[in-house]
Design an enzyme around this catalytic site. Structure first.
Site, PDB file in Angstrom:
ATOM      1  N   HIS A  56       0.866  -1.234  -0.101  1.00 29.44           N
ATOM      2  CA  HIS A  56      -0.001   0.101  -0.016  1.00 29.44           C
ATOM      3  C   HIS A  56       0.831   1.160  -0.136  1.00 29.44           C
ATOM      4  CE1 HIS A  56      -3.894   1.990   0.471  1.00 29.44           C
ATOM      5  NE2 HIS A  56      -3.295   2.749   1.343  1.00 29.44           N
ATOM      6  N   HIS A 102     -10.311   2.837  -0.456  1.00 32.61           N
ATOM      7  CA  HIS A 102     -10.504   2.350   0.922  1.00 32.61           C
ATOM      8  C   HIS A 102     -11.405   1.019   0.610  1.00 32.61           C
ATOM      9  CE1 HIS A 102     -10.027   4.329   4.791  1.00 32.61           C
ATOM     10  NE2 HIS A 102      -8.966   4.306   4.321  1.00 32.61           N
ATOM     11  N   HIS A 104     -10.415  -2.379   1.274  1.00 30.88           N
ATOM     12  CA  HIS A 104     -10.740  -3.707   2.486  1.00 30.88           C
ATOM     13  C   HIS A 104     -11.464  -2.985   3.517  1.00 30.88           C
ATOM     14  CE1 HIS A 104      -8.025  -5.799   0.167  1.00 30.88           C
ATOM     15  NE2 HIS A 104      -7.563  -6.563   0.946  1.00 30.88           N
ATOM     16  N   SER A 325      -5.547   7.006  12.887  1.00 33.26           N
ATOM     17  CA  SER A 325      -6.371   8.287  13.338  1.00 33.26           C
ATOM     18  C   SER A 325      -6.545   9.204  12.347  1.00 33.26           C
ATOM     19  CB  SER A 325      -6.184   8.871  14.843  1.00 33.26           C
ATOM     20  OG  SER A 325      -6.236   7.756  15.662  1.00 33.26           O
ATOM     21  N   GLN A 326      -7.943   9.658  12.200  1.00 33.82           N
ATOM     22  CA  GLN A 326      -8.059  10.739  10.993  1.00 33.82           C
ATOM     23  C   GLN A 326      -7.856  12.185  11.415  1.00 33.82           C
ATOM     24  OE1 GLN A 326      -9.491   9.361   7.731  1.00 33.82           O
ATOM     25  NE2 GLN A 326      -7.938   8.192   8.597  1.00 33.82           N
ATOM     26  N   ASP A 507      -5.516   7.976 -11.390  1.00 28.25           N
ATOM     27  CA  ASP A 507      -6.057   6.711 -11.485  1.00 28.25           C
ATOM     28  C   ASP A 507      -6.152   5.970 -10.129  1.00 28.25           C
ATOM     29  OD1 ASP A 507      -3.433   5.287 -10.855  1.00 28.25           O
ATOM     30  OD2 ASP A 507      -2.672   6.102 -12.976  1.00 28.25           O
TER      31      ASP A 507
END
Length: 762
Positions: A56, A102, A104, A325-326, A507
C-alpha cells in the site's frame, strides 16, 4: 502496560524473522532489512518497516510498471510523487486532484471505511493548499443476489454522504457497478478536486534541518493500526474481526482542519506539509524526511512521542507511530512562526503541538519516556524499499464473438427494457440523492444523473472544470491492453462531451494478488494499454493509487483500473450536456458502427454470457478518438449542438434512451443510418468506440455533416427528437419499428430497479 521500564523493554526488544513474517515482512525482505540496518530491528522499528514496505505504501509490485505512464504535459505543474497532482487552469490558478482506494476497510466496516476514504482524499488535496471543490466516488459491489451486497451498498453510500455532506464539499460524479466478482471484496475509490493559486501550492518536499515539526488536528488513538498492511493482504471469510484496523472519521473536525490549514498557509509559516494517511505518523514523517533538503537529498527527523496529543491512555511508541487516526496533519514550520500557528489552531479548537525537529542525520529517531526507541536511516524506508520485477504471464486472447450463434430477439423493446433496468445500467438516483451535490454553489451539472462529466464552476469566474470517473472492468478482463486503452479513452470522451479540453487523469488501479503471474499479467498489460492511450491523447497521469491483493480466499476481483479525468471549460456559455435536446432536433451519430458486441452489455445481460464466451472487447483507434473528440468539442464551441452523449455501454440504443430520459423528450433512431444491418442487435447495441450521439438544430445539420466529411469523420443523420417515446426503426423508408417504448415506462424501469432492490427484504 503501565510500568515504564517494562514498556521500554517491550518496545526495544530485538525481533526475529518470525516476528517479521507476522508483520508481513517476507524472508527475502527480512534479509534486506537486516542488511540495510546492520542489525535486527526492535519492535517499533519493525512496525515502521512493515508499513513503509507494505504494498500500500511502497508500490513494490507496481513501481517499475507505473514508470511507463506519461506524467508530463504543457499544463502539468506537479505529477506523481506528491500528495496529489497539479495542473495549470490559467489565470494563475491550479486544479489539484487525486483518487485513492479504501477497499478493504469498506468491506469490513462499510460506513466508516467509506467515510474515512472521503476524509483521506480530501486531506491529500488541501494539504497542498487547495480548497476542495468536488468529490467523486467509483463503487463496485458484488452480485445483487449476494447476502452481503445490500448492507454493503447501504453502509458505503451512507458513509460517503455522511462525511462529504457534513464537511461541505459537493459529491458531483461517480459510478456504481455490480458484479459477482466483487462478492468478497468491494471497491470504494474516492477522488477529490481542489483549487489553489499557483504561487500558493504546498509540498511535502523541501524541509531543511533545524526546523520544528508541528502536529495538528485530532488526537491520536488506537484506531486504524496496521491499516496499511491490512490493505496489502488478501481477505478470508470471517475477516470481520479486523474491524479494529478501520479508522473512525469526524467530518466536522475535518472541516475545521481545512479552514485552519488554509488560514495558516496564508501566513507563509509552512516549509513542508504532509497529511497523516496510510501508516499515519510513520509515513508522513518518513516521506517528508526522504524528500527533504534543498536538493531533495533527504534529511533526518527526531520526534518525542510523549508530546503527540493522545486520546487513549498508555499508548506505546509502536501504537502512536502506526495509528491511522483521522483528521491529522504533520508540518515543518519556520521557527519564528510557531506561536502564529498555535494561535490559529487554538481558534479552531484543534490540537497543535511541536513534537520534534528536522535534523541533518538522515535518520528517523523516536523517543518515548526520554529514551530512544527507534533509530533507523530514512533512505531504506523510502527509496530503498523493495522494487519487484514480478513474473507475469501474457493474458490469453479470447476468440471473436459470433452473434450469428445467437438468435435474434423476438422483441427488441423487451431487450432495451432489460438492459436499461439491469444493475449496471439502471439509474443510481437512490445513491446520488443521498449526496449534497450543490453545496458551495458552483455545481453547474453533476454526472450522477446520467451526464458524461460533472461541470463545476471555478468560483467567481466564467470557466469551469469538467470531472469524470470511468472504468469498464469487463473490457479489461477480456483484454487488459485494449481494456486499459478503453478506460482512458472513455474518460477523454466524457470530458469532451461537455465541451471540456481534457488535461490529465488520476488513476486507481485495483487488482488481485500480484504474486500470481496470471494476475500480474493483467496489471502489466492494463498499465501498458492505459499508458499508450495517455500518450496518444496527450492525457498524462498526474497522481494515483494502486490497490492490490483484492482477493478473498484466493479469488481475485475483476481487474478494475479506474480513471478520474479532469478537463477545462474556458467559457461556461459554451458547453453541452445530456439534457439539451429540443423538439424538432435531428440526431447525428459521430463515428463508425462496426457491429462489435464482444464483452458488451447486450452479451452479458440479454444473452447471459460469462467469461470467455463473452469474446474480446472493442478495439480502440486512438487517433480516431482524438480526432472525433476534437470535432465534437469544436461543434460545442461554435454553439452548434444542443445535447451530446458518448456512446458506450449498450450502444446507440442505450445512449439514445439516456438522452431521451435526461431531456424528457422522445427520440426516434433510424438504424439504417447507424450501421450495416437492418434489424440486428449489432446496430442497436454495438459498443464500437469513439462514437458520440448529438442532438442539433436541423439548420446546422448540413454544415456539421460537411465539416465531418472534410475531416474524414463519419457524422451522419440517424434520427430526430420529439414526442414522448423512444422509437427505434430499421430505416426511414420502411419505418419498420423495432422498439417503441413510452418514456414513462422506460423511466420507471430505469429508475425503479435500485430503490426496489434496496427496499426489498431477503
Amino acid at each position: 502496560m503501565t510500568d515504564t521500564t517494562a514498556i521500554l523493554d517491550y518496545l526495544t526488544a530485538e525481533q526475529d524473522e518470525a516476528a517479521g513474517l507476522e508483520h508481513g515482512i517476507k524472508a527475502d525482505e527480512w534479509e534486506r532489512l537486516v542488511t540495510r540496518l546492520n542489525r535486527k530491528p526492535n519492535l517499533v522499528e519493525l512496525g515502521i518497516y512493515s508499513v513503509m514496505w507494505s504494498e500500500h505504501c511502497s508500490y513494490k509490485s507496481s513501481r517499475r510498471h507505473l514508470s511507463k505512464f506519461p506524467t508530463k504535459g504543457a499544463r502539468v505543474i506537479q505529477g506523481p510523487g506528491e500528495n496529489a497532482g497539479v495542473i495549470d487552469i490559467g489565470d494563475g490558478q491550479a486544479a489539484i486532484f487525486k483518487m485513492e482506494s479504501h477497499n478493504h476497510p469498506s468491506y469490513i466496516e462499510p460506513y466508516q471505511g467509506a467515510a474515512t476514504g472521503v476524509g483521506g482524499i480530501l486531506r491529500d488535496v488541501f494539504t497542498m493548499g487547495a480548497r476542495p471543490i468536488a468529490l467523486v466516488n467509483a463503487l463496485r459491489f458484488g452480485s445483487p443476489d449476494h447476502p452481503k451486497t445490500r448492507s454493503l451498498v447501504a453502509g458505503v453510500v451512507a458513509g460517503i454522504g455522511g462525511y462529504g455532506n457534513c464537511v461541505g464539499v459537493p459529491t458531483v460524479a461517480g459510478e456504481t457497478q455490480f458484479d459477482e466478482g466483487y462478492n468478497g471484496n468491494i471497491l470504494v475509490n474516492a477522488m477529490a478536486v481542489g483549487l489553489a493559486d499557483q504561487d500558493k501550492i504546498f509540498y511535502a518536499r523541501g524541509a531543511t534541518p533545524g526546523n520544528p515539526i508541528f502536529y495538528v488536528g485530532s488526537k491520536t488513538g488506537r484506531d486504524g493500526i496496521h491499516g496499511a498492511t491490512m490493505a496489502s493482504a488478501e481477505f478470508s471469510e470471517g475477516d470481520e474481526e479486523k474491524r479494529p484496523t478501520v479508522q473512525v472519521g469526524d467530518p466536522f473536525t475535518e472541516k475545521l482542519l481545512i479552514e485552519a490549514c488554509l488560514e495558516l498557509m496564508a501566513t507563509d509559516a509552512i516549509q513542508a506539509i504532509q497529511d497523516m494517511g496510510a501508516a499515519g505518523l510513520t509515513s508522513s514523517s518518513v516521506e517528508m524526511a526522504a524528500s527533504g533538503g534543498e536538493n531533495g537529498e533527504g534529511i533526518g527527523v527526531e520526534m518525542d512521542l510523549d508530546k503527540v496529543p493522545q486520546r487513549e491512555e498508555g499508548m506505546t511508541a509502536y501504537e502512536i507511530m502506526l495509528s491511522e487516526s483521522q483528521e491529522r496533519m504533520l508540518m515543518v514550520l519556520y521557527p519564528d512562526k510557531i506561536e502564529i500557528a498555535k494561535a490559529i489552531f487554538d481558534k479552531y479548537d484543534l490540537d497543535a503541538e511541536v513534537i520534534g525537529e528536522t535534523t541533518d542525520t538522515g535518520h528517523l529517531v523516536l523517543k518515548q519516556f526520554d529514551k530512544v526507541v527507534c533509530d533507523i536511516p530514512v533512505a531504506p524506508l523510502a527509496d530503498d524499499a523493495p522494487n519487484y520485477d514480478r513474473p507475469w504471464n501474457e493474458p490469453p486472447k479470447r476468440a471473436a464473438f459470433d452473434i450469428s450463434r445467437h438468435p435474434e430477439p423476438a422483441d427488441y423493446s423487451e431487450v432495451l427494457m432489460k438492459l436499461m433496468s439491469s444493475p449496471d445500467m439502471a439509474s443510481k438516483r437512490w445513491v446520488w440523492e443521498q449526496y449534497d451535490r450543490h453545496v458551495m454553489g458552483d455545481t453547474v451539472d453533476s454526472s450522477q444523473s446520467g451526464g458524461d462529466a460533472a461541470i463545476v464552476r471555478v468560483h467567481e469566474t466564467n470557466k469551469a472544470l469538467a470531472i469524470c470517473s470511468d472504468c469498464n472492468p469487463h473490457y479489461v478482463a477480456a483484454d487488459p491492453y485494449e481494456g486499459g486503452k478503453a478506460v482512458v479513452a472513455e474518460a477523454y470522451r466524457n470530458l469532451s462531451s461537455v465541451g471540456a479540453t481534457p488535461i490529465a487523469i488520476t488513476d486507481n488501479l485495483n487488482f488481485g494478488n500480484p504474486e500470481k503471474p496470471n494476475t500480474m499479467g493483467y496489471i502489466v498489460k492494463a498499465i501498458e494499454g492505459m499508458a499508450e492511450a495517455c500518450r496518444v491523447l496527450d492525457f498524462p497521469v498526474v497522481s494515483g493509487n494502486v490497490s492490490l491483493y483484492n482477493e478473498t480466499d484466493g479469488v481475485a476481483i475483476p481487474p478494475t483500473p479506474v480513471v478520474g479525468g479532469v478537463g477545462l471549460i474556458e467559457d461556461l456559455s459554451k458547453t453541452a450536456t445530456l439534457k439539451g435536446a429540443q423538439p424538432g432536433d435531428v440526431l447525428i451519430l459521430v463515428g463508425d458502427t462496426t457491429g462489435h458486441l464482444g464483452a458488451s452489455l447486450y452479451a452479458r445481460v440479454w444473452l447471459n454470457l460469462k467469461g470467455d464466451t463473452l469474446g474480446p472487447p472493442p478495439t480502440i483507434d486512438l487517433d480516431l478518438e482524438k480526432r472525433h473528440a476534437a470535432f465534437v468539442r469544436d461543434l460545442i464551441e461554435k454553439g452548434m449542438v444542443h445535447a451530446v452523449h458518448d456512446v458506450s455501454d449498450g450502444g446507440v440504443a442505450c445512449a439514445a434512451t439516456e438522452m431521451a430520459l435526461a431531456g424528457a423528450i422522445g427520440l426516434t433512431v433510424s438504424l439504417d443510418d447507424v450501421g450495416t444491418d437492418e434489424a440486428r442487435a449489432t446496430d442497436m447495441f454495438c459498443e464500437a468506440q469513439g462514437r458520440y450521439l448529438l442532438a442539433v438544430d436541423p439548420a446546422a445539420q448540413g454544415e456539421i455533416v460537411a465539416l465531418g466529411n472534410s475531416l474524414k469523420i463519419n457524422a451522419g443523420w440517424c434520427g430526430k427528437a420529439g414526442g414522448d417515446k423512444l422509437t427505434i426503426v430499421a430505416d426511414p423508408v420502411s419505418n419498420r419499428v423495432l422498439a417503441d417504448l413510452p418514456l414513462a415506462k422506460l423511466r420507471a424501469a430505469h429508475e425503479g430497479w435500485l430503490p426496489s432492490y434496496m427496499n426489498s427484504v431477503d
